[in-house]
Structure formats: structure tokens, C-alpha cells
Design an enzyme around this catalytic site. Structure first.
Site, PDB file in Angstrom:
ATOM      1  CE  LYS A   1      -3.615  -2.458  -0.334  1.00 37.72           C
ATOM      2  NZ  LYS A   1      -4.459  -3.125   0.623  1.00 37.72           N
TER       3      LYS A   1
HETATM    4  C1  LIG Z   1      -5.493  -4.248   0.952  1.00 36.84           C
HETATM    5  C2  LIG Z   1      -6.969  -4.067   0.982  1.00 36.84           C
HETATM    6  C3  LIG Z   1      -7.751  -4.408   2.102  1.00 36.84           C
HETATM    7  C4  LIG Z   1      -7.212  -5.151   3.272  1.00 36.84           C
HETATM    8  O1  LIG Z   1      -6.138  -4.552   3.869  1.00 36.84           O
HETATM    9  P1  LIG Z   1      -5.308  -5.387   4.947  1.00 36.84           P
HETATM   10  O2  LIG Z   1      -4.528  -4.320   5.667  1.00 36.84           O
HETATM   11  O3  LIG Z   1      -4.433  -6.325   4.181  1.00 36.84           O
HETATM   12  O4  LIG Z   1      -6.262  -6.084   5.827  1.00 36.84           O
HETATM   13  C5  LIG Z   1      -9.086  -4.098   2.089  1.00 36.84           C
HETATM   14  N1  LIG Z   1      -9.668  -3.529   1.018  1.00 36.84           N
HETATM   15  C6  LIG Z   1      -8.967  -3.217  -0.078  1.00 36.84           C
HETATM   16  C7  LIG Z   1      -9.672  -2.566  -1.225  1.00 36.84           C
HETATM   17  C8  LIG Z   1      -7.601  -3.497  -0.144  1.00 36.84           C
HETATM   18  O5  LIG Z   1      -6.913  -3.226  -1.255  1.00 36.84           O
END
Ligand SMILES: *Cc1c(COP(=O)(O)O)cnc(C)c1O
Length: 387
Positions: A189
Site C-alpha cells: 500500500k
Molecule cells: C489491501 C486491501 C484491504 C485489506 O487490507 P489489509 O490491511 O491487508 O487487511 C481491504 N480492502 C482493499 C480494497 C484493499 O486493497
């Protein structure tokens, strides 16, 4: 791979330097590894970054944060939660944790964000919440979504996993008047803690509930007890909570990443601008930019093959892989995933926009640690494949 091949360029790679390593090491040499002063400071730092006047609850994943936010807003058995089909399963699996159902709707053909008119059509007496997902880092039409929510008395929990930082109408995602906004710090991210996330809300009661449920439903957390002057052993369990707290090692990593976010954003914007300029003449539908006054976080750079292209999406992905370039697809829409498809009897024809986009879409490398030369390779490989 033989020695003449260039190194494989992954679809994403985290940008972690010595400052992060030093910060984590400092925590590891201290006597406090779990949730403590660093985590509290990370929460304060994010609130400050977002412009203040918010409560922040650090968690060990965005999935955990989405779960806490829905629980705190009162989503429970028999309720319905409306979300786009073009998202990661985490967005809606949390509704099922609570015994609620996900109502999946189609997306807008230009932005690939949830289509507000589809939200309105999907509302039933059981609807409790709307979960917009700021796809790729482009904010949803939040004015329309918040208006629908207000008119129908619904909660809005934003899945902002891609949207740090994104703005809508000049306001940062996180500051919009929804019930809660959830950011992800997963490894790929816009900033990372390895695994982690943060929920922000203006509502102090909601924040208090999420803090309690984050740590076993205990009314005081371990750090409070550790540092308290009054007898430290006593605590009360007020609910069957979860184990969703963030470690101080992760928070230390996150604080350095957050300090680098302005530079990260600038680099992502630069990479996106070059892709937009240099891929224009190819048989591709380019991602739409944010409105002039707004910020696109550019977490993802999602291309769609045009009808004029002479190969399929899967063939193109194979060509790029052969040229040493990683790609991904965001996402196999949930209506095609066996669990969601079978639970709700979903068919692709119910989601014509997302389904058509899915068959043509692929995401190309866009990450801050990527060099200009690496981007040149991506562009050249796309040009060669689509010639
Ligand atoms: C990455 C992601 C999540 C989950 O995030 P985590 O921190 O891995 O639990 C939820 N929604 C979207 C759209 C994502 O890209």
C-alpha cells in the site's frame, strides 16, 4: 532466467530504508514491543497528517479495522451492507463475521468506483451501511454517497485501503463526514507497516467502542495498566472483543513511512503522469485522473485493453512476464468468486460494467522505489506487445 535477462520488475515493492530500520530497532531494544507509546504516537501523527479533529485507532490490518468499524456502527445479524463487486474480499468478508450480508453492486464505467445510482437501487429495509472503496486511490463520489446515506439513515464506512492520501472536493479522505474511514498499511500500500491499518472517525463514542473491541473487550489496555499509578492488575471485560492491536515495532515503521508520504505521493504522481503521457497512443483505456482540485493517491495504475487491441488481456500479461515485468489484476470481481457467487446466486450479467472491465484490466508496476529506467522498460514492453 539466464544471465542476459534483466532482473524481474515486480508489480510492487515496498520502500523501506535505514530510517525505518533504525526506528524499528530502537523499539526492539526497548522494553516495550506490543501496543504502547509508539502506537499512540502513530495514531496522533496520522490525525495530524489528516488535519486534526479525528480519533484514530491503530489495528493490525485494515480488515480488522473494517470489522471494528462495522461492529461499532451496529451492523449485526440480518443486516445488509452495500459494497462494490470490484474490490478485495476483505471489504465485505467482515460483514459476514458479524452475521450480516453483503449486497454487491456494479461500478461506474469511467472511474471503476461504486456507482451511487446502483447503491440507491440496492437499498432494502435491512440495509444498515454503505462501504465505498476508493478504487486505486481515486475517491468515490462521496457527495452523492453521503447524501444517499443521510436520506436513508445509513452508516458509511469507507474502505480507504488505497486512499492515503486522496481528496474529494478538496477534502482528504478521512475527514469526510462518514462514520469511519479505514486505511491499510499492508506491504504494497502507499505506506506500510508490513501488516497494519488505522481507523479514523470524528465520533468519540465509536472510537471508544473500537478501542475496547480492538483488545479483547477489555476496558483498559495493557499499556494503560502498565503505566498507571493506580492498582494495575484490575481490568474489566465488557464484551467478547478481538485481538486486533498493532505492535510498537510496526507503529515505529509506520511513523517513518508517514513522514515520507508527501515525497511518496510526489513520486507516484510523477510516475502516473509519465504513464498517462507515454501510453496515450496505444489501444488502451487509461485510468481517469482526479478532478483538477483533487488528489489521486495512485496506489494502482489500472489499464484496460481496448477493442482495437489484437491480443487478449491474458496474452498481454504473459508477454509482459516474458519481458520480465510483473502485473496484477484488481480484482477478480467478487461476483465471480465462488463463495460470494454461490451464497447470493450472482451472475456476471448483473454486473456488466465490472465484468467487462475485469476481462480487459491489468495493473502495471507503480511504486515509489521504481526507477525511471524501470518505468522505461514497462513502457517499452507495452509498446512492443501492443504494436
Ligand atoms: C489491501 C486491501 C484491504 C485489506 O487490507 P489489509 O490491511 O491487508 O487487511 C481491504 N480492502 C482493499 C480494497 C484493499 O486493497
Amino acid at each position: 532466467m539466464n544471465q542476459t535477462d534483466q532482473a524481474f520488475l515486480p508489480f510492487a515493492r515496498p520502500d523501506v530504508g535505514d530510517a525505518e530500520i533504525d526506528a524499528v530497532t530502537r523499539v526492539m531494544r526497548s522494553c516495550w514491543l506490543t501496543t504502547g507509546a509508539e502506537t499512540q504516537a502513530f495514531e496522533r501523527d496520522l490525525v495530524e497528517y489528516l488535519g486534526g479533529d479525528l480519533h484514530a485507532v491503530a489495528v493490525n490490518s485494515a480488515t480488522a479495522g473494517l470489522h471494528l468499524a462495522l461492529e461499532a456502527t451496529g451492523v449485526g445479524p440480518g443486516d445488509e451492507v452495500i459494497a462494490p463487486t470490484l474490490t478485495f474480499t476483505a471489504t465485505v468478508e467482515v460483514a459476514r463475521y458479524l452475521g450480516a450480508d453483503a449486497v454487491l453492486v456494479d461500478v461506474d464505467p469511467v472511474t471503476l468506483n461504486i456507482d451511487p445510482t446502483r447503491i440507491e437501487a440496492a437499498i432494502t429495509p435491512r440495509t444498515q451501511a454503505i462501504m465505498p472503496v476508493h478504487y486505486g486511490g481515486l475517491a468515490c463520489d462521496m457527495a452523492a454517497i453521503l447524501d444517499i446515506a443521510a436520506r436513508h439513515g445509513l452508516q458509511v464506512v469507507e474502505d480507504a485501503a488505497h486512499a492515503l492520501p486522496s481528496t474529494h472536493g478538496g477534502t482528504l479522505v478521512g475527514q469526510l463526514p462518514s462514520a469511519a474511514t479505514v486505511f491499510s498499511f499492508y506491504a504494497n500500500k502507499t505506506i506500510t507497516t508490513g501488516e497494519g491499518g488505522m481507523v479514523v472517525t470524528r465520533d468519540s463514542a465509536l472510537a471508544a467502542r473500537m478501542r475496547v473491541m480492538r483488545l479483547h473487550g477489555i476496558s483498559r489496555d495493557a499499556f494503560d495498566r502498565f503505566t498507571s499509578r493506580v492498582p494495575a492488575w484490575y481490568y474489566e471485560v465488557v464484551a467478547p472483543g478481538f485481538k486486533y492491536n498493532l505492535t510498537d515495532m510496526a507503529a515505529a515503521l509506520g511513523r517513518v513511512q508517514l513522514a515520507r508520504l508527501p515525497a511518496f505521493l510526489q513520486r507516484r504522481q510523477q510516475l502516473a503522469a509519465r504513464y498517462l503521457a507515454e501510453l496515450r497512443d496505444l489501444p488502451l483505456q487509461l485510468p481517469v485522473e482526479a478532478p483538477a482540485a483533487d488528489t489521486h493517491a495512485w496506489h494502482l495504475f489500472v489499464l484496460r485493453l481496448s477493442d482495437a487491441a489484437r491480443l487478449t488481456r491474458d496474452e498481454l500479461i504473459d508477454r509482459l512476464a516474458a519481458a520480465g515485468i510483473g502485473t496484477s489484476v484488481h480484482y477478480v470481481p467478487l461476483h465471480r468468486q465462488p463463495y460470494w457467487r454461490d451464497r447470493y446466486g450472482l451472475r456476471p450479467e448483473q454486473f456488466p460494467v465490472a465484468d467487462r472491465a475485469y476481462q480487459r484490466m491489468f495493473s502495471i508496476p507503480l511504486f515509489t522505489a521504481m526507477s525511471d529506467d524501470e518505468q522505461t522498460r514497462v513502457i517499452a514492453a507495452l509498446r512492443a506487445a501492443l504494436r
